[in-house]
Design an enzyme around this catalytic site. Structure first.
Site, PDB file in Angstrom:
ATOM      1  N   THR A   1       0.757  -1.212   0.070  1.00  0.00           N
ATOM      2  CA  THR A   1       0.158  -0.007   0.052  1.00  0.00           C
ATOM      3  C   THR A   1       0.906   1.257  -0.099  1.00  0.00           C
ATOM      4  O   THR A   1       0.455   2.523  -0.579  1.00  0.00           O
ATOM      5  CB  THR A   1      -1.084  -0.099   1.301  1.00  0.00           C
ATOM      6  OG1 THR A   1      -1.682  -1.156   1.440  1.00  0.00           O
ATOM      7  CG2 THR A   1      -1.916   1.073   1.238  1.00  0.00           C
TER       8      THR A   1
ATOM      9  N   SER B   1      -2.424   8.551  -1.480  1.00  0.00           N
ATOM     10  CA  SER B   1      -2.342   9.996  -2.070  1.00  0.00           C
ATOM     11  C   SER B   1      -1.309  10.846  -1.485  1.00  0.00           C
ATOM     12  O   SER B   1      -1.140  12.051  -1.973  1.00  0.00           O
ATOM     13  CB  SER B   1      -3.649  10.759  -1.361  1.00  0.00           C
ATOM     14  OG  SER B   1      -4.783   9.676  -1.562  1.00  0.00           O
ATOM     15  N   ALA B   2      -0.434  10.106  -0.821  1.00  0.00           N
ATOM     16  CA  ALA B   2       1.040  10.851  -0.318  1.00  0.00           C
ATOM     17  C   ALA B   2       0.788  11.987   0.594  1.00  0.00           C
ATOM     18  O   ALA B   2       1.582  13.234   0.544  1.00  0.00           O
ATOM     19  CB  ALA B   2       1.682  10.914  -1.324  1.00  0.00           C
TER      20      ALA B   2
ATOM     21  N   HIS C   1      -1.782  14.281   6.548  1.00  0.00           N
ATOM     22  CA  HIS C   1      -2.971  14.712   6.804  1.00  0.00           C
ATOM     23  C   HIS C   1      -2.728  15.949   7.871  1.00  0.00           C
ATOM     24  O   HIS C   1      -2.162  15.250   9.086  1.00  0.00           O
ATOM     25  CB  HIS C   1      -4.053  13.996   7.050  1.00  0.00           C
ATOM     26  CG  HIS C   1      -4.722  13.332   5.933  1.00  0.00           C
ATOM     27  ND1 HIS C   1      -5.323  13.875   5.266  1.00  0.00           N
ATOM     28  CD2 HIS C   1      -4.212  11.984   5.409  1.00  0.00           C
ATOM     29  CE1 HIS C   1      -5.694  12.669   4.172  1.00  0.00           C
ATOM     30  NE2 HIS C   1      -5.007  11.740   4.248  1.00  0.00           N
TER      31      HIS C   1
ATOM     32  N   ARG D   1      -6.474  -0.094   0.315  1.00  0.00           N
ATOM     33  CA  ARG D   1      -6.322   0.147   2.013  1.00  0.00           C
ATOM     34  C   ARG D   1      -6.784  -1.167   2.528  1.00  0.00           C
ATOM     35  O   ARG D   1      -7.576  -1.761   2.322  1.00  0.00           O
ATOM     36  CB  ARG D   1      -7.610   1.179   2.100  1.00  0.00           C
ATOM     37  CG  ARG D   1      -7.636   2.478   1.351  1.00  0.00           C
ATOM     38  CD  ARG D   1      -9.005   3.377   1.509  1.00  0.00           C
ATOM     39  NE  ARG D   1      -9.079   4.609   0.562  1.00  0.00           N
ATOM     40  CZ  ARG D   1      -9.700   4.584  -0.648  1.00  0.00           C
ATOM     41  NH1 ARG D   1      -9.806   3.521  -1.384  1.00  0.00           N
ATOM     42  NH2 ARG D   1      -9.623   5.522  -1.099  1.00  0.00           N
TER      43      ARG D   1
ATOM     44  N   GLU E   1      -5.150   2.000   7.664  1.00  0.00           N
ATOM     45  CA  GLU E   1      -5.736   2.518   6.637  1.00  0.00           C
ATOM     46  C   GLU E   1      -5.320   3.911   6.770  1.00  0.00           C
ATOM     47  O   GLU E   1      -4.692   4.514   7.767  1.00  0.00           O
ATOM     48  CB  GLU E   1      -7.180   2.480   6.508  1.00  0.00           C
ATOM     49  CG  GLU E   1      -7.974   2.656   7.706  1.00  0.00           C
ATOM     50  CD  GLU E   1      -9.663   2.460   7.501  1.00  0.00           C
ATOM     51  OE1 GLU E   1     -10.001   2.581   6.423  1.00  0.00           O
ATOM     52  OE2 GLU E   1     -10.422   2.552   8.466  1.00  0.00           O
ATOM     53  N   SER E   2      -5.942   4.936   5.941  1.00  0.00           N
ATOM     54  CA  SER E   2      -5.679   6.235   6.176  1.00  0.00           C
ATOM     55  C   SER E   2      -6.094   6.724   7.462  1.00  0.00           C
ATOM     56  O   SER E   2      -7.270   6.517   7.820  1.00  0.00           O
ATOM     57  CB  SER E   2      -6.362   7.104   4.849  1.00  0.00           C
ATOM     58  OG  SER E   2      -5.876   8.354   4.604  1.00  0.00           O
TER      59      SER E   2
ATOM     60  N   CYS F   1      15.059   5.480 -21.063  1.00  0.00           N
ATOM     61  CA  CYS F   1      16.101   5.105 -20.038  1.00  0.00           C
ATOM     62  C   CYS F   1      15.848   3.673 -19.620  1.00  0.00           C
ATOM     63  O   CYS F   1      16.862   3.057 -18.810  1.00  0.00           O
ATOM     64  CB  CYS F   1      16.037   5.857 -18.916  1.00  0.00           C
ATOM     65  SG  CYS F   1      14.373   6.104 -17.998  1.00  0.00           S
TER      66      CYS F   1
HETATM   67  C1  LIG Z   1      -6.091   4.970  -2.090  1.00  0.00           C
HETATM   68  C2  LIG Z   1      -5.345   5.185  -0.501  1.00  0.00           C
HETATM   69  C3  LIG Z   1      -5.035   6.537  -0.044  1.00  0.00           C
HETATM   70  C4  LIG Z   1      -4.271   6.773   0.839  1.00  0.00           C
HETATM   71  N1  LIG Z   1      -4.053   8.005   1.062  1.00  0.00           N
HETATM   72  C5  LIG Z   1      -3.350   8.319   2.394  1.00  0.00           C
HETATM   73  C6  LIG Z   1      -3.105   9.396   2.520  1.00  0.00           C
HETATM   74  O1  LIG Z   1      -3.263  10.397   1.908  1.00  0.00           O
HETATM   75  N2  LIG Z   1      -2.153   9.895   3.840  1.00  0.00           N
HETATM   76  C7  LIG Z   1      -2.280   8.874   4.636  1.00  0.00           C
HETATM   77  O2  LIG Z   1      -1.800   9.250   5.788  1.00  0.00           O
HETATM   78  N3  LIG Z   1      -2.546   7.722   4.528  1.00  0.00           N
HETATM   79  C8  LIG Z   1      -2.986   7.471   3.323  1.00  0.00           C
HETATM   80  N4  LIG Z   1      -3.387   6.043   2.799  1.00  0.00           N
HETATM   81  C9  LIG Z   1      -3.061   4.792   3.785  1.00  0.00           C
HETATM   82  C10 LIG Z   1      -1.615   4.589   3.932  1.00  0.00           C
HETATM   83  O3  LIG Z   1      -1.233   4.312   2.616  1.00  0.00           O
HETATM   84  C11 LIG Z   1      -1.420   3.301   4.565  1.00  0.00           C
HETATM   85  O4  LIG Z   1      -1.911   3.418   6.142  1.00  0.00           O
HETATM   86  C12 LIG Z   1       0.110   2.818   4.613  1.00  0.00           C
HETATM   87  O5  LIG Z   1       0.693   2.839   3.594  1.00  0.00           O
HETATM   88  C13 LIG Z   1       0.179   1.498   5.400  1.00  0.00           C
HETATM   89  O6  LIG Z   1       1.307   0.991   5.354  1.00  0.00           O
HETATM   90  P1  LIG Z   1       1.664  -0.520   5.995  1.00  0.00           P
HETATM   91  O7  LIG Z   1       3.164  -0.567   6.325  1.00  0.00           O
HETATM   92  O8  LIG Z   1       0.820  -0.649   7.090  1.00  0.00           O
HETATM   93  O9  LIG Z   1       1.147  -1.226   4.763  1.00  0.00           O
HETATM   94  P2  LIG Z   1       1.985  -1.869   3.338  1.00  0.00           P
HETATM   95  O10 LIG Z   1       2.583  -0.819   2.875  1.00  0.00           O
HETATM   96  O11 LIG Z   1       0.857  -2.585   2.572  1.00  0.00           O
HETATM   97  O12 LIG Z   1       3.079  -2.680   4.040  1.00  0.00           O
HETATM   98  C14 LIG Z   1       2.792  -4.374   4.200  1.00  0.00           C
HETATM   99  C15 LIG Z   1       3.982  -4.833   4.020  1.00  0.00           C
HETATM  100  O13 LIG Z   1       3.648  -6.355   4.298  1.00  0.00           O
HETATM  101  C16 LIG Z   1       4.244  -7.228   3.426  1.00  0.00           C
HETATM  102  N5  LIG Z   1       3.592  -8.412   3.625  1.00  0.00           N
HETATM  103  C17 LIG Z   1       2.279  -8.964   3.536  1.00  0.00           C
HETATM  104  N6  LIG Z   1       1.995 -10.239   3.896  1.00  0.00           N
HETATM  105  C18 LIG Z   1       3.506 -10.508   4.308  1.00  0.00           C
HETATM  106  C19 LIG Z   1       3.963 -11.888   4.383  1.00  0.00           C
HETATM  107  N7  LIG Z   1       3.050 -12.792   4.480  1.00  0.00           N
HETATM  108  N8  LIG Z   1       5.195 -12.107   4.404  1.00  0.00           N
HETATM  109  C20 LIG Z   1       6.071 -11.077   4.314  1.00  0.00           C
HETATM  110  N9  LIG Z   1       5.761  -9.842   4.072  1.00  0.00           N
HETATM  111  C21 LIG Z   1       4.133  -9.613   3.975  1.00  0.00           C
HETATM  112  C22 LIG Z   1       3.889  -6.596   2.184  1.00  0.00           C
HETATM  113  O14 LIG Z   1       4.587  -7.065   0.980  1.00  0.00           O
HETATM  114  C23 LIG Z   1       3.702  -5.071   2.409  1.00  0.00           C
HETATM  115  O15 LIG Z   1       5.109  -4.596   1.895  1.00  0.00           O
HETATM  116  C24 LIG Z   1      -4.036   5.699   1.751  1.00  0.00           C
HETATM  117  C25 LIG Z   1      -4.253   4.383   1.404  1.00  0.00           C
HETATM  118  C26 LIG Z   1      -4.780   4.136   0.321  1.00  0.00           C
HETATM  119  C27 LIG Z   1      -4.854   2.775  -0.246  1.00  0.00           C
END
Ligand SMILES: Cc1cc2nc3c(=O)[nH]c(=O)nc-3n(C[C@H](O)[C@H](O)[C@H](O)COP(=O)(O)OP(=O)(O)OC[C@H]3O[C@@H](n4cnc5c(N)ncnc54)[C@H](O)[C@@H]3O)c2cc1C
Ligand SMILES: Cc1cc2nc3c(=O)[nH]c(=O)nc-3n(C[C@H](O)[C@H](O)[C@H](O)COP(=O)(O)OP(=O)(O)OC[C@H]3O[C@@H](n4cnc5c(N)ncnc54)[C@H](O)[C@@H]3O)c2cc1C
Lengths: 494, 420
Positions: A40, A45-46, A49, A310, A336-337, A442
């Site tokens: 994710t 949206s990067a 907030h 999300r 989530e966000s 590139c």
């Molecule tokens: C459409 C959208 C818009 C958003 N906009 C915003 C925003 O503007 N501002 C904001 O603050 N937040 C936003 N968010 C939320 C934000 O992107 C997430 O909260 C954040 O990226 C979550 O990070 P994470 O590390 O929990 O998940 P991820 O980045 O998904 O990391 C989880 C990792 O776990 C790994 N993994 C999963 N299963 C296994 C396994 N079995 N073995 C080994 N590795 C595994 C995956 O490969 C992945 O790399 C948005 C999300 C979405 C989808």
């Protein structure tokens, strides 16, 4: 035996791992993908907030505001693009103005600094290109924009510089608990650790259920985007949200830290946790919706579209706690966000949960919060450019013609701790291929450099994931008979 | 560093312009090329069909380029390879870098822009679906196959019937891949007729006109694509979807002149061609900055590029020798019925040598038409055309004596039905 294993190298896993590397702990971060931030974290949206959105008293509310305030320092330490450009929530009618006022009140409860309700004239003065029908807006100057994967990579690199281990292409398949802690079974051997952080994003439920019974569930909610050419980034100067209505949240229009324009996302509940496809009806939908913000988005300057998932939980708030059934196993789930915005605060909070289990942790004296600065050639003055090339001529060779990225920058991005090993990994780190031509020129050169620097066959260079091969074989693999046919055909043509 | 003329881009356009400038008496010339070799896009076009007009023989791209490269070297014109122009600043100072000289400021008496063009990408046409490996622009695939020596796939679908796509359909087939189909959105092909025959028909590769790509499948590498027929409004017709199991999608969906440097320098661009607005001398809106080749408008034949670039080179030399009349009276060209654009955009008859060449493209496929040239509404030329297509550039020659007109005249070219 590690002290701590972090599952997941998204923004949450990397922040926690970097935080852990401040202490005297043997830490490992595991991800199934072949790069940092391939879930994710690479497609959202990067936006950092301001924090008026979440209800007071929730973890989301608390950690968003706190995380936002922490952003400046960490991005400065790690030399990551971050700009506090402020956000608007726009209203086009009285009803929407009411929800803008509600958000203002919520923001006050969450202690968001310097918010203001803007009149129509004030909105127009600050953002002349917005839709004329807008009658007012909530202004939150502390909102910012960041490059999420750049930050995650920088965090991983800094954690590794400080001794943390990173294991990519390591998929967690099962987890066993024993007296000492946990044995994590992976496709890449077993990893033993006393404590585990579950930061697996959309898969956090599956990971949790490897050690405990169901206490939460996660389903994916897809959001799609359009991203436009750099020539469009100055259409607006702030992050522009639409006021939430009964019909939903609307879409946002925002500049990116690199000067592109981002439009999206929508929201669509799915079953498949891998489905990051875009669809024409949804892309059409977000384009249509964006017209409420501004009718001036030149969609013919779109350079790409993408989608993110999300991790929506049934709990309705971030889940950051030790499993009730598995001691020393800490879930950081349902992020989530605003997970990206809250991430620095989530990491601190998660470490506090660990401290609650282990007692105080011993801080490392030699922790270095900074990483080696990144040379971004085009951001230098003419004199600096001159100097840099004198020191390393590879900065005098442009590889990416759209973004003017030099060979020096690409080689640097490969050889850092947590460096890039794929075409997209290099693209996320130093931007070749992010421009108008999307790697048309590139791409082959980047592959050549990757193969050379990593001493691998160019045919083994992949786009992104392990199976995303680019080249199939060397040319002229034809059998002699076919060659004869070819010559005949050539004669016929001329 | 200081030169009379600096040429940005060492493709056929830049080479021809530099050679012509030298022939016209300017010695101090520098050609700057960002690639490892001179010759531009021709180096990867190893098929034949180049040079029929200029050399009266069929050459391959590299052979055609070689003729110019040899001439350039024999004339002792300086060039720098692996050197990128980053910016054209005030007073024609060029900023460029390479690994040997480092960061350079080069002062030019005149500049000739000949940066060529780039391909439109998947993003530009918003193809939905997943984003796996295996989606290439036809030009990138061409570079891999012809220059680097690697194949990019085994089962291929091509979107767009521009020349590069057609050429690659044949190339991939000859290299042992199976090309399943070429799909084209428009009801006509964007490529030269000879390429449709020689690259598709000869190999029994089906061309689907009025078709578009609906979806790309596959998470890691392309696993398939869906194409469908479109109606008059270019909207897909439900029920006409065809699924193809393939590992590769090549895009040949158009070229865009490479004008970021021009734009940043403040040079006025034509929204239709995406290239600079030029006058009869191929001079842009900035005095002393000339342009030629694909950077001005996309050419389908390199011979036209050569002719246009000679004009730019000659006029840049005239500019250095102060032989151009800058304040001469000026006419505008204006595309009429059926014509998409005309290059040049402005004409000062006093600076025309012998004849004025107008280049243009039509906006649709036409049969049996008259191409009519008028100055301020008065017809001065009429030509019968059996077949006109957007994929084939048209040119019109006007004699200098026919150009006598008053200030602010308008030169139009339009299509009229035969007999109308
Ligand atoms: C459409 C959208 C818009 C958003 N906009 C915003 C925003 O503007 N501002 C904001 O603050 N937040 C936003 N968010 C939320 C934000 O992107 C997430 O909260 C954040 O990226 C979550 O990070 P994470 O590390 O929990 O998940 P991820 O980045 O998904 O990391 C989880 C990792 O776990 C790994 N993994 C999963 N299963 C296994 C396994 N079995 N073995 C080994 N590795 C595994 C995956 O490969 C992945 O790399 C948005 C999300 C979405 C989808
Ligand atoms: C696949 C294909 C098939 C073709 N088939 C035929 C055919 O059969 N017959 C025919 O007659 N014509 C054919 N053509 C057309 C012809 O080759 C082109 O029209 C011609 O090459 C254009 O010349 P150019 O010099 O304008 O551009 P290019 O050849 O693209 O040259 C531009 C040069 O400028 C350089 N450059 C750009 N920016 C910079 C910068 N900032 N600094 C330094 N250097 C820079 C580039 O590296 C490049 O070398 C074909 C073209 C293609 C692509």
């Amino acid at each position: 035996m590690y002290d701590v294993a972090v599952i997941g190298a998204g923004i949450i896993g990397t922040f926690i791992t970097r935080e852990l590397s401040k202490f005297d702990l043997k830490t490992v971060m595991i991800d199934k993908e072949n790069d940092i931030a391939n879930g994710t974290t690479k497609a959202n949206s990067a936006i950092v907030h301001a924090g008026y959105d979440a209800k007071a008293g929730t973890l989301k509310g608390k950690l968003n505001a706190k995380g936002n305030a922490m952003y400046g320092k960490v991005c400065e330490e790690l030399d990551v693009h971050f700009k506090r450009i402020g956000s608007f929530v726009i209203a086009s009618n009285e009803e929407e103005m009411e929800s803008v006022k509600d958000l203002y009140e919520r923001g006050r409860k969450n202690n968001i600094p310097d918010m203001k309700i803007l009149s129509q004239e004030e909105v127009r003065a600050m953002e002349p290109n917005l839709n004329e029908e807008i009658i007012g807006a909530l202004y939150a100057p502390t909102a910012g924009i960041v490059s999420p994967w750049e930050l995650a990579v920088a965090l991983a690199e800094n954690a590794a510089d400080n001794g943390a281990q990173i294991k990519l292409e390591t998929e967690v398949l099962g987890i066993e608990k024993n007296e000492e802690g946990y044995v994590i079974h992976t496709n890449n051997g077993d990893v033993k650790a006393k404590y585990v952080f579950n930061c697996a994003g959309v898969y956090a439920q599956e990971i949790n259920e490897m050690v405990a019974s169901r206490s939460f569930s996660i389903h994916p909610r897809r959001g799609q985007y359009n991203i436009l050419d750099k020539s469009t980034g100055d259409l607006i100067n702030h992050v522009i949200f639409q006021a939430p209505t009964k019909l939903g949240k609307g879409v946002l229009v925002a500049p990116t830290v690199h000067g592109n324009l981002l439009v999206g996302p929508d929201a669509e509940d799915l079953e498949d946790k891998e489905n990051t496809s875009t669809t024409s009806d949804r892309i059409e939908f977000i384009r249509e919706k964006s017209r409420k913000t501004t009718t001036k988005v030149p969609f013919n300057k779109t350079i790409t579209s993408f989608a993110g998932l999300r991790a929506v939980s049934n709990v309705g708030d971030f889940i950051i706690e030790e499993s009730k059934e598995a001691k020393g196993f800490i879930n950081v789930a349902g992020i989530e966000s605003p997970g990206l915005s809250a991430a620095p605060a989530i990491a601190e909070y998660a470490i506090d949960v660990l401290k609650g289990i282990t007692g105080e942790l011993k801080e490392r004296k030699d922790f270095n919060p900074r990483r080696k600065p990144v040379i971004r050639f085009m951001e230098l003055s003419d004199e600096e450019k001159s100097e840099v090339i004198k020191k390393d001529p590879r900065y005098g060779r442009i590889i990416c013609r759209c973004e003017n990225i030099t060979e020096g920058e690409i080689v640097d991005a490969i050889h850092r701790n947590a460096g890039g090993r794929t075409v997209d990994g290099i693209k996320r780190r130093s931007r070749p291929g992010m421009g108008r031509c999307q790697g048309g020129f590139c791409g082959p050169r980047v592959m050549e450099i990757l193969a050379r620097e990593l001493k691998m066959d160019i045919k083994d260079v992949v786009k992104d994931s392990k199976e995303a091969y680019i080249l199939t074989e060397e040319t002229k693999q034809n059998t002699p008979e076919e060659v004869v046919v070819e010559t005949l055909e050539e004669i016929k043509i001329s | 560093m200081k030169y009379d003329i600096v040429v940005v881009g060492g493709g056929p356009a830049g080479l021809a312009a530099a050679i012509e400038a030298k022939k016209n008496g300017v010695d101090n010339i520098l050609v700057i090329e960002r690639d490892r070799e001179l010759g531009g896009i021709l180096q990867q076009c190893i098929h034949n069909g180049f040079g029929l007009h200029v050399f009266k023989e069929e050459l391959t791209g590299p052979e055609y380029a070689e003729k110019f490269i040899t001439e350039l070297k024999n004339m002792g014109i300086e060039y720098k390879l692996d050197t990128m122009v980053l910016e054209i600043g005030e007073e024609r100072v060029i900023h460029a870098i390479n690994t040997v000289d480092g960061f350079m400021r080069i002062k030019a008496g005149a500049i000739i822009l000949s940066m060529g063009c780039r391909e439109r990408t998947r993003g530009a046409i918003s193809i939905p679906g997943s984003r796996p490996a295996g989606v290439f622009t036809a030009g990138t695939a061409q570079r891999f196959v012809n220059m680097e020596g690697y194949m990019v796939g085994k089962r291929v679908v091509i979107l767009g019937s521009g020349d590069i796509g057609l050429i690659m359909a044949r190339r991939m087939t000859l290299e042992g891949a199976k090309v399943l189909a070429v799909a084209e959105l428009m009801p006509f092909s964007g490529g030269l007729t000879r390429n449709i025959v020689q690259c598709l028909e000869d190999y029994h590769i089906p061309l689907y006109l009025s078709h578009t790509l609906m979806e790309i499948k596959g998470k890691d590498r392309v696993e398939g694509v869906v194409i469908a027929e479109v109606d008059k409004n270019r909207k897909p017709i439900p029920g006409t979807e065809k699924h193809y199991d393939c590992d590769t999608l090549l895009l040949s969906v158009g070229l865009i002149p490479e004008n970021e440097i021009s734009k940043n320098a403040g040079i006025a661009l034509d929204p239709v061609t995406s290239g600079p607005i030029v006058n009869e001398s191929m001079e842009t809106s900035i005095e002393g900055v000339f342009a030629c080749g694909n950077v001005v408008h996309v050419h389908d034949l390199v011979d036209f590029v050569t002719a246009e670039s000679k004009r730019a080179g000659k006029n840049a030399a005239k500019y250095i020798k102060k032989e151009i009349k800058a304040d001469a009276k000026t006419a505008k060209t204006k595309p009429g019925e059926g014509i998409r654009y005309i290059v040049p955009h402005m004409v000062r008859p006093e600076n025309v040598d012998g004849t004025l060449d107008l280049f243009m493209r039509v906006d649709n496929v036409y049969k049996d038409m008259n191409m009519v040239v008028k100055i301020d509404g008065k017809e001065i030329k009429r030509m019968k055309k059996k077949h006109l297509a957007p994929g084939e550039m048209e040119s019109v020659k006007i004699k200098k004596e026919d150009l006598g007109f008053k200030e602010d005249a308008v030169i139009t070219v339009q299509l009229e039905k035969e007999g109308a």
